[in-house]
Design an enzyme around this catalytic site. Structure first.
Site, PDB file in Angstrom:
ATOM      1  CE  LYS A  56      34.160  27.125 114.177  1.00 60.71           C
ATOM      2  NZ  LYS A  56      35.519  27.430 113.750  1.00 60.71           N
ATOM      3  NE  ARG A  60      33.145  34.013 122.754  1.00 59.59           N
ATOM      4  CZ  ARG A  60      33.940  34.705 121.934  1.00 59.59           C
ATOM      5  NH1 ARG A  60      34.052  36.019 122.049  1.00 59.59           N
ATOM      6  NH2 ARG A  60      34.629  34.105 120.986  1.00 59.59           N
ATOM      7  CD  GLU A 100      34.317  27.597 105.794  1.00 65.97           C
ATOM      8  OE1 GLU A 100      33.638  27.543 106.817  1.00 65.97           O
ATOM      9  OE2 GLU A 100      35.307  28.362 105.651  1.00 65.97           O
TER      10      GLU A 100
END
Lengths: 501, 166, 501, 166
Positions: free
Chosen positions: C116, C292, C200
């Site tokens: 991330k 994916r 964040e």
């Protein structure tokens, strides 16, 4: 909107109608015969009422019983599905007289289109082309022969009072004309209680192509394009698709207009289907109009995204159509396979019994409209159709591939079905290529049935070994439960179906 | 155990051998290892040399097997029948539906019906003792018994018509 | 095209991938653990190979075993599904080294987006907005606190090495900052073997909205619009839909461009999903990219008509995309409900056991991507998801009605499921209305669970009577099988779950 | 037969009467006729005054019933328990999971386990004879037996702790 609808039918179509009712927030009432006490439509419904013994003449066709239940449960409308009471003028009238709404066209439209000679006469007043032939039922054989000569042999003799190929004869020449008329009349009499027959031009390489129409009570009529229904056996449709691989855009537009004109000519209201024959020169002729929801309606639903049952119900409630002709958009390709409880290797004789294992295909673009479950018994009382597999994809090739995948995935044990027969059709190179006509089955019958029974060595080996394993298991369990019995006979002496020892 | 698997088109000679949970097949086509697991009454998941099959045995006709959805009609003959055939006795012979003849010489020990009886497919018709084994012969079709050509206790030759169902 | 593909997965996604392979004429190979010998993906496949013991660490995650089977069966490509090995850089590399094709993005793209903080750093070089926060994992607590103050409390602390809500903390003020970082690091270490965390901005009323993208080896990249995924519990998606009831056309276009730019920034190839958070001011921020096929991909398939697995396979084979961005047309509305083998009344604890009766909904606009059958045992070894119900209709209201109908029709006995929980969500007025955010479940938890357990008198009466009938039957059958045993105890003394007599 | 049906919110007094194939219910809410047909082990199609229900009885917890897909948790008390309650004995009482006390006075006739035994939910723990009936008490949860406070042959008062499972 209606609060409660009674569905006067059984099997997959009852379930299909009930699904839409429930989505619309309408309570659904099932009726059932003795044999159907635990049938899927009874389990699905909010309420269920018995209407008589197992034979349909004593239950699903007994409209006094149906009306009695409708009054008792305070249904506001009755949906007849297809078959049974769906095209019965008298029933439609009595529903209306009882203060309820019949979800279908006005009784007069059913009457006009239900009688084939009356329908022909009605259509001759329009611009819609009709297959050349007699305007009325044959009375004088001499006149009839003259008409046949004018049309040109071969001609078709058809029953005025019913369909499904009964009372139908192809006459090749004048010599056998009188004899064939007689046979058709007798067959027609015994099948429909109505011996009247008429003559039609016999078309070359005909395609059976039908148009779905919707008409509201405000006079708006639209069509939702065609379904190609030329894959038939014994005049029964087996596989249907949309769009038709045979017709082009211009012809589609012309035929669509003709379908709308047909509906207008009989003041049609509701969902209906106008059937045409299209010959090899792409000339089309009106064949008949079906004044009800059609078995193959999901094909149209999947290419247009329109729920036809919801439209039927809204129309019956007095609402205008939710879309205009210009708003009808189709996308991709859909194909339907009818799955019957029939044994294709025994001339499609009905197969009854318990469904031991059931695996219904699913996944992308795969819909099954059915009414079966594992452990359920298939009885001999009703139509042997178990359901319909409908597959959609972006184009015809992808739709056929998807359909073949889904049929391969479909597993029913305990009874015989037409699953593999449908797969044989889908795989056939002529069907794959596209513009097949109604002779497809007749012409390719042997190849289709051969591809059903052919098995390679690997399959034979694994089948034989599994049979050995299975018999060994049974033998061992019976040995342990009853020593004497097991010793009495060799357990491998059971012979093939039609042979003695 | 030696077996013969027959279909309308092919005939395979095989040798089955149970090996723990597995079943081994020796056939002219090669050696195969089978892993057979029942997933439902009469329905099996079979891995044969890692090829995957779902196989259902029809409860009504156990000569009819459903392999991955495709019906396969076959016949499985065991050592007794193979031996009989080596002796010149044809154990399998196409006959008119409902006409039952003795394909082995033997002693009729029991006849379960009389002329005019209605029988259903699969119902026992008679017992024949041959090779020191009693064999129960079942009705190949449903129908009415039209003819019984033998009596209980009678010894019959190969090919003797025994019962006809119409 | 490929001749043979090995699917390195189990359950519904293995079946989903295999269906498309078969439609494309590609042979499919299954791998299975001991517990999965008769699982649906094994029964469906053309070939099946054991890869180890039941725990996934010994089978589905053991990539030596998977690669050995792939070589043995001569598969040309491997599809990893989602979960298991799908985002494992090392596995993707080894597949390529073994001369086979990994159906997924290049290993480098998996690596960039899988971490991330690396993904955030990579995104800061683009024009795509990223949620304000630390660019790297927290090293110095003092610096981190200063950054948090600059962003403004509350802030989120998140794990760098994994998702699913593990290692995540909301910090309301500076006082609890250090303590929360420590907790998040420890949780992150134990869940992912990687204790790195980052900070964040905490968004108000955030919506979780993701874009499906497709990229080929020729450098073409398109997006297929969004999926709204804000209905979550424990940071797990429960219900997804498309289009989102929250965003408008202009925002959709902007976010679509951002999604394409994201894919381009990491040289993406294949199908992928770019996840965004959108706050109440309709500001959007890059959240992460899933490299994916996504669980909820059928939602996009149903509104676009595009088979995403088929596109994945074509791209992996080197083909260019079959459509351009301008050709992407969507129609109607689709919604997906995830059906888990969990007991919503027991805090969603997993429920295992045998499926005694199974009725899967079907009919118009109804798709179930699952891997279950009647008589099958649900084991405790794997993810408890039984499958996904996806419903499509012409507009959102009709799609919700259809979904509610289908959930009502869905019947599984023998194990507990989330079917009724999903129904409670679909029926909830806030959900019905539309622009819900990710706090939906937390805010309405009590109402949702209450609507699950509430039953009217009619239901209680019929339930009680049926229970009486059932116990009576059991009692009688046990009486006849064992006279003594039955007399020994009163058969109504069994008490409710947690009580003594 | 008189019964009481309880849920967390409601309590209904009913009288069940078998009438051939049908089941009649008399309740303050009115009279109802039920047609109950089993369609699968433990799954029934029920028509109650023509309203259609599919009802599954959970094989693990028989106080848990699935009605048209919705789980319903209920308790069905028969005449014995209703009578006991009239006498002032509470037959149903929330207790700590795994703590079993006698809610009726009676004679402990059999204890199936000893301390330290592992028991599974539903396994019989002990027999108590009360009101001339022997009642088998099952483990409400799985766990290890932590405590046994009584002996076989002992008479216990209402409320006596008998076994604790931890």
């Amino acid at each position: 909107m209606f609060k409660k609808i009674l569905v006067a039918n059984r099997g997959e179509i009852a379930l299909r109608v009930m699904r839409t009712c429930r989505e619309m927030g309408i309570e659904v009432v099932a009726v059932y015969s003795e044999a159907d006490r635990t049938a899927p439509h009874v389990l699905f419904a909010d309420e269920a009422y018995p209407i008589g013994a197992s034979p349909s003449s004593e239950s699903y066709l007994n409209f006094e019983n149906v009306l009695r239940v409708a009054r008792e449960c305070q249904a506001e409308a009755i949906h007849p599905g297809y078959g049974f009471l769906s095209e019965n003028t008298q029933f439609a009238q009595q529903v209306t007289h009882a203060g309820m709404v019949f979800i279908g066209p006005p009784a007069q439209a059913i009457k006009t289109m239900g009688d084939k000679t009356m329908a022909r006469q009605s259509m001759l007043k329009t611009n819609v082309p009709v297959v050349p032939g007699t305007e009325e039922a044959i009375i004088d054989l001499g006149d009839a022969l003259q008409i046949a000569k004018n049309i040109g042999f071969p001609v078709l003799i058809k029953a005025a009072g019913g369909g499904g190929g009964k009372g139908m004869r192809i006459v090749e020449s004048a010599e056998t004309f009188n004899e064939s008329v007689g046979k058709a009349q007798r067959e027609s009499q015994s099948a429909f209680g109505d011996g009247r027959v008429y003559i039609e031009k016999y078309l070359e390489e005909p395609h059976h192509i039908e148009f779905q129409i919707l008409a509201d009570t405000q006079g708006n009529i639209i069509h939702l394009n065609e379904r190609e229904c030329s894959i038939q056996r014994r005049y029964q449709k087996v596989i249907e698709e949309s769009p038709s691989p045979f017709i082009h855009a211009e012809l589609r537009a012309q035929m669509g207009l003709a379908a709308v004109e047909t509906a207008r000519s009989c003041n049609y209201v509701g969902a209906g289907t106008v059937e045409f024959l299209v010959d090899k020169h792409k000339q089309f002729y009106f064949l008949e109009m079906n004044t009800r929801l059609q078995v193959e309606h999901p094909v149209t639903e999947m290419v247009t995204g329109i729920d036809l049952v919801a439209e039927q119900i809204r129309i019956a409630f007095g609402r205008p159509l939710s879309i205009r002709q210009s708003e009808v958009k189709t996308s991709g390709h859909a194909i339907e396979c009818r799955i019957y409880a029939e044994d294709p290797t025994q001339d499609f004789s009905p197969s009854t019994g318990e469904i031991l294992m059931l695996q219904i295909p699913d996944g992308p673009g795969t819909r099954f409209d059915g009414a079966i479950r594992q452990g359920m018994k298939v009885t001999p009382y009703y139509d042997p159709m178990l359901g319909k597999l409908i597959c959609w994809a972006g184009d015809r090739e992808a739709a056929l591939n998807r359909c073949e995948r889904a049929l391969r995935e479909f597993y029913i044990s305990g009874i015989e079905t037409t699953i593999q027969f449908c797969r044989a059709v889908i795989k056939h190179p002529v069907f794959r290529k596209g513009p097949y006509d109604t002779h497809f089955y007749k012409q390719h019958k042997d190849e289709l049935h051969q591809s059903l029974s052919t098995s390679n060595e690997e399959v034979l080996l694994v089948a034989g070994a599994t049979l050995y394993h299975h018999k060994n298991r049974l033998n061992q369990s019976s040995k342990s439960s009853n020593q004497n019995k097991a010793q009495r006979s060799s357990w491998f002496t059971t012979q093939r179906g039609r042979e003695g020892l | 155990m030696k077996f013969e698997i027959n279909s309308d088109e092919k005939s395979l000679q095989v040798d089955f051998q149970a090996n723990g949970e597995k079943l081994l097949i020796n056939a002219p086509e090669g050696s195969m290892s089978l892993d057979v697991v029942q997933i439902q009454a009469g329905v099996y998941s079979v891995l044969m040399n890692n090829r995957s099959f779902v196989i259902g045995v029809c409860p009504h006709h156990n000569d009819r097997v459903n392999v991955n959805g495709t019906p396969v009609v076959l016949e499985l003959l065991d050592a007794v029948h193979l031996h009989l055939r080596e002796l010149g006795w044809d154990t399998v012979h196409e006959l008119k539906a409902g006409l039952l003849s003795a394909q082995i010489p033997g002693l009729i020990t029991k006849i379960f019906h009389k002329i005019g009886d209605k029988v259903n497919e699969g119902e026992p018709l008679f017992l024949i003792e041959a090779m020191k084994m009693e064999n129960e012969i079942k009705a190949p079709v449903s129908g009415e018994i039209q003819r019984i050509s033998v009596k209980e206790g009678q010894t019959v030759e190969k090919g003797t018509i025994i019962i006809e169902i119409g």
